[in-house]
Design a protein around this motif. Sequence first.
Motif, PDB file in Angstrom:
ATOM      1  N   MET A   1       0.814  -1.192   0.000  1.00  0.00           N
ATOM      2  CA  MET A   1       0.000   0.000   0.000  1.00  0.00           C
ATOM      3  C   MET A   1       0.859   1.258   0.000  1.00  0.00           C
ATOM      4  SD  MET A   1      -2.949   0.880   2.680  1.00  0.00           S
ATOM      5  CE  MET A   1      -3.228   2.531   3.157  1.00  0.00           C
ATOM      6  N   PHE A   2       1.898   1.272   0.803  1.00  0.00           N
ATOM      7  CA  PHE A   2       2.755   2.450   0.882  1.00  0.00           C
ATOM      8  C   PHE A   2       4.001   2.321   0.023  1.00  0.00           C
ATOM      9  CE2 PHE A   2       0.500   2.468   4.975  1.00  0.00           C
ATOM     10  CZ  PHE A   2      -0.141   3.676   4.829  1.00  0.00           C
ATOM     11  N   SER A   3       4.082   1.307  -0.786  1.00  0.00           N
ATOM     12  CA  SER A   3       5.311   1.072  -1.536  1.00  0.00           C
ATOM     13  C   SER A   3       5.513   2.118  -2.637  1.00  0.00           C
ATOM     14  CB  SER A   3       5.316  -0.326  -2.126  1.00  0.00           C
ATOM     15  OG  SER A   3       4.296  -0.441  -3.101  1.00  0.00           O
ATOM     16  N   LEU A   4       4.456   2.570  -3.277  1.00  0.00           N
ATOM     17  CA  LEU A   4       4.623   3.528  -4.371  1.00  0.00           C
ATOM     18  C   LEU A   4       5.173   4.868  -3.904  1.00  0.00           C
ATOM     19  CD1 LEU A   4       1.549   2.774  -6.620  1.00  0.00           C
ATOM     20  CD2 LEU A   4       3.916   2.178  -6.999  1.00  0.00           C
ATOM     21  N   PRO A   5       4.640   5.521  -2.871  1.00  0.00           N
ATOM     22  CA  PRO A   5       5.232   6.779  -2.415  1.00  0.00           C
ATOM     23  C   PRO A   5       6.658   6.595  -1.899  1.00  0.00           C
ATOM     24  CG  PRO A   5       3.009   6.604  -1.582  1.00  0.00           C
ATOM     25  CD  PRO A   5       3.358   5.280  -2.198  1.00  0.00           C
ATOM     26  N   LEU A   6       6.916   5.475  -1.214  1.00  0.00           N
ATOM     27  CA  LEU A   6       8.266   5.242  -0.712  1.00  0.00           C
ATOM     28  C   LEU A   6       9.235   4.991  -1.858  1.00  0.00           C
ATOM     29  CD1 LEU A   6       7.587   3.064   2.451  1.00  0.00           C
ATOM     30  CD2 LEU A   6       8.212   5.465   2.330  1.00  0.00           C
ATOM     31  N   ASP A   7       8.801   4.265  -2.879  1.00  0.00           N
ATOM     32  CA  ASP A   7       9.652   4.042  -4.040  1.00  0.00           C
ATOM     33  C   ASP A   7       9.964   5.357  -4.746  1.00  0.00           C
ATOM     34  OD1 ASP A   7       9.699   1.352  -3.560  1.00  0.00           O
ATOM     35  OD2 ASP A   7       8.123   0.872  -5.046  1.00  0.00           O
ATOM     36  N   GLU A   8       8.968   6.222  -4.843  1.00  0.00           N
ATOM     37  CA  GLU A   8       9.174   7.521  -5.484  1.00  0.00           C
ATOM     38  C   GLU A   8      10.143   8.379  -4.677  1.00  0.00           C
ATOM     39  OE1 GLU A   8       8.870  10.677  -8.130  1.00  0.00           O
ATOM     40  OE2 GLU A   8       8.277   8.585  -8.353  1.00  0.00           O
ATOM     41  N   ALA A   9      10.009   8.383  -3.338  1.00  0.00           N
ATOM     42  CA  ALA A   9      10.915   9.151  -2.488  1.00  0.00           C
ATOM     43  C   ALA A   9      12.336   8.598  -2.578  1.00  0.00           C
ATOM     44  CB  ALA A   9      10.424   9.122  -1.043  1.00  0.00           C
ATOM     45  N   ARG A  11      13.646   7.006  -5.144  1.00  0.00           N
ATOM     46  CA  ARG A  11      14.168   7.349  -6.460  1.00  0.00           C
ATOM     47  C   ARG A  11      14.620   8.813  -6.502  1.00  0.00           C
ATOM     48  NH1 ARG A  11      12.915  10.056 -10.650  1.00  0.00           N
ATOM     49  NH2 ARG A  11      10.888  10.660  -9.887  1.00  0.00           N
ATOM     50  N   ARG A  12      13.831   9.703  -5.902  1.00  0.00           N
ATOM     51  CA  ARG A  12      14.201  11.114  -5.880  1.00  0.00           C
ATOM     52  C   ARG A  12      15.453  11.360  -5.038  1.00  0.00           C
ATOM     53  NH1 ARG A  12       9.007  14.807  -5.035  1.00  0.00           N
ATOM     54  NH2 ARG A  12       9.521  15.933  -6.907  1.00  0.00           N
ATOM     55  N   ALA A  13      15.574  10.650  -3.902  1.00  0.00           N
ATOM     56  CA  ALA A  13      16.758  10.797  -3.057  1.00  0.00           C
ATOM     57  C   ALA A  13      17.997  10.284  -3.777  1.00  0.00           C
ATOM     58  CB  ALA A  13      16.560  10.037  -1.744  1.00  0.00           C
ATOM     59  N   ARG A  14      17.862   9.168  -4.504  1.00  0.00           N
ATOM     60  CA  ARG A  14      18.989   8.621  -5.252  1.00  0.00           C
ATOM     61  C   ARG A  14      19.414   9.597  -6.358  1.00  0.00           C
ATOM     62  NH1 ARG A  14      17.050   3.708  -6.941  1.00  0.00           N
ATOM     63  NH2 ARG A  14      17.566   2.869  -4.902  1.00  0.00           N
ATOM     64  N   ALA A  15      18.455  10.188  -7.054  1.00  0.00           N
ATOM     65  CA  ALA A  15      18.774  11.139  -8.115  1.00  0.00           C
ATOM     66  C   ALA A  15      19.431  12.397  -7.544  1.00  0.00           C
ATOM     67  CB  ALA A  15      17.512  11.504  -8.895  1.00  0.00           C
ATOM     68  N   HIS A  18      23.008  11.618  -6.547  1.00  0.00           N
ATOM     69  CA  HIS A  18      23.823  11.477  -7.753  1.00  0.00           C
ATOM     70  C   HIS A  18      24.204  12.860  -8.293  1.00  0.00           C
ATOM     71  CE1 HIS A  18      25.308   9.333 -11.254  1.00  0.00           C
ATOM     72  NE2 HIS A  18      24.638  10.163 -12.043  1.00  0.00           N
ATOM     73  N   ARG A  19      23.219  13.770  -8.379  1.00  0.00           N
ATOM     74  CA  ARG A  19      23.501  15.132  -8.848  1.00  0.00           C
ATOM     75  C   ARG A  19      24.455  15.859  -7.903  1.00  0.00           C
ATOM     76  NH1 ARG A  19      17.822  15.580  -9.577  1.00  0.00           N
ATOM     77  NH2 ARG A  19      17.818  16.929  -7.768  1.00  0.00           N
ATOM     78  N   LEU A  20      24.277  15.657  -6.598  1.00  0.00           N
ATOM     79  CA  LEU A  20      25.132  16.316  -5.617  1.00  0.00           C
ATOM     80  C   LEU A  20      26.570  15.827  -5.740  1.00  0.00           C
ATOM     81  CD1 LEU A  20      25.175  18.265  -3.196  1.00  0.00           C
ATOM     82  CD2 LEU A  20      24.793  16.280  -1.740  1.00  0.00           C
ATOM     83  N   ALA A  21      26.761  14.527  -5.913  1.00  0.00           N
ATOM     84  CA  ALA A  21      28.113  13.977  -6.031  1.00  0.00           C
ATOM     85  C   ALA A  21      28.799  14.489  -7.292  1.00  0.00           C
ATOM     86  CB  ALA A  21      28.058  12.446  -6.036  1.00  0.00           C
ATOM     87  N   LEU A  22      28.081  14.481  -8.411  1.00  0.00           N
ATOM     88  CA  LEU A  22      28.676  14.979  -9.651  1.00  0.00           C
ATOM     89  C   LEU A  22      28.957  16.471  -9.580  1.00  0.00           C
ATOM     90  CD1 LEU A  22      26.721  13.019 -12.397  1.00  0.00           C
ATOM     91  CD2 LEU A  22      29.060  12.681 -11.636  1.00  0.00           C
ATOM     92  N   GLY A  23      28.063  17.230  -8.972  1.00  0.00           N
ATOM     93  CA  GLY A  23      28.282  18.672  -8.829  1.00  0.00           C
ATOM     94  C   GLY A  23      29.468  18.980  -7.936  1.00  0.00           C
ATOM     95  N   THR A  24      29.646  18.220  -6.859  1.00  0.00           N
ATOM     96  CA  THR A  24      30.779  18.433  -5.967  1.00  0.00           C
ATOM     97  C   THR A  24      32.090  18.099  -6.662  1.00  0.00           C
ATOM     98  OG1 THR A  24      29.389  17.922  -4.066  1.00  0.00           O
ATOM     99  CG2 THR A  24      31.760  17.809  -3.733  1.00  0.00           C
ATOM    100  N   ALA A  25      32.107  16.983  -7.374  1.00  0.00           N
ATOM    101  CA  ALA A  25      33.324  16.601  -8.102  1.00  0.00           C
ATOM    102  C   ALA A  25      33.650  17.624  -9.181  1.00  0.00           C
ATOM    103  CB  ALA A  25      33.150  15.206  -8.707  1.00  0.00           C
TER     104      ALA A  25
END
Length: 153
Positions: A1-9, A11-15, A18-25
């Motif tokens: 039941m709660f898997s879709l919002p958690l999966d979306e969160a 995915r957004r945290a992973r993205a 990823h952007r933060l690591a590339l921007g820092t480098a």
Amino acid sequence: MFSLPLDEAERRARAFSHRLALGTAGSLCAGVGAAFLTVAAWLVLSAGHGAVFAATVIGSAYLGAGLILWALSLRPRQPERTAPPADPYTPFIHMAEGFAAGLEAGRPHAGPAAVTGRATDRPRPAPRLHEAAGPVQRLAWPILRPARVSALP
């Protein structure tokens, strides 16, 4: 039941990470490059014009770049324009408009039958017996009608 919002969160945290690591480098590499270019500019300018001139030119370049970046950061952000929600009936409206346009486009080429509903150039069939008769005969027609003779087996 709660898997879709958690999966979306997730995915957004992973993205975001990823952007933060590339921007820092990227920022770290740009900083190291700027340091080496500063040293190279210092060596060239100080050899030709002296240390004071080199410090003035390099300081002015960094001050100008900083002021430009600061001015860019003060610009108000444009709100994101969201498209209005699509009307679910739009395809049907377009289809009906196309159908009506096709009917209108075909009317001038179809002849008088398309306008009036009947062709005037065809001869009308001969009237039947009960249609040619007067009002009294029309009333009596069902009685006077000849009976159908069915073939016996």
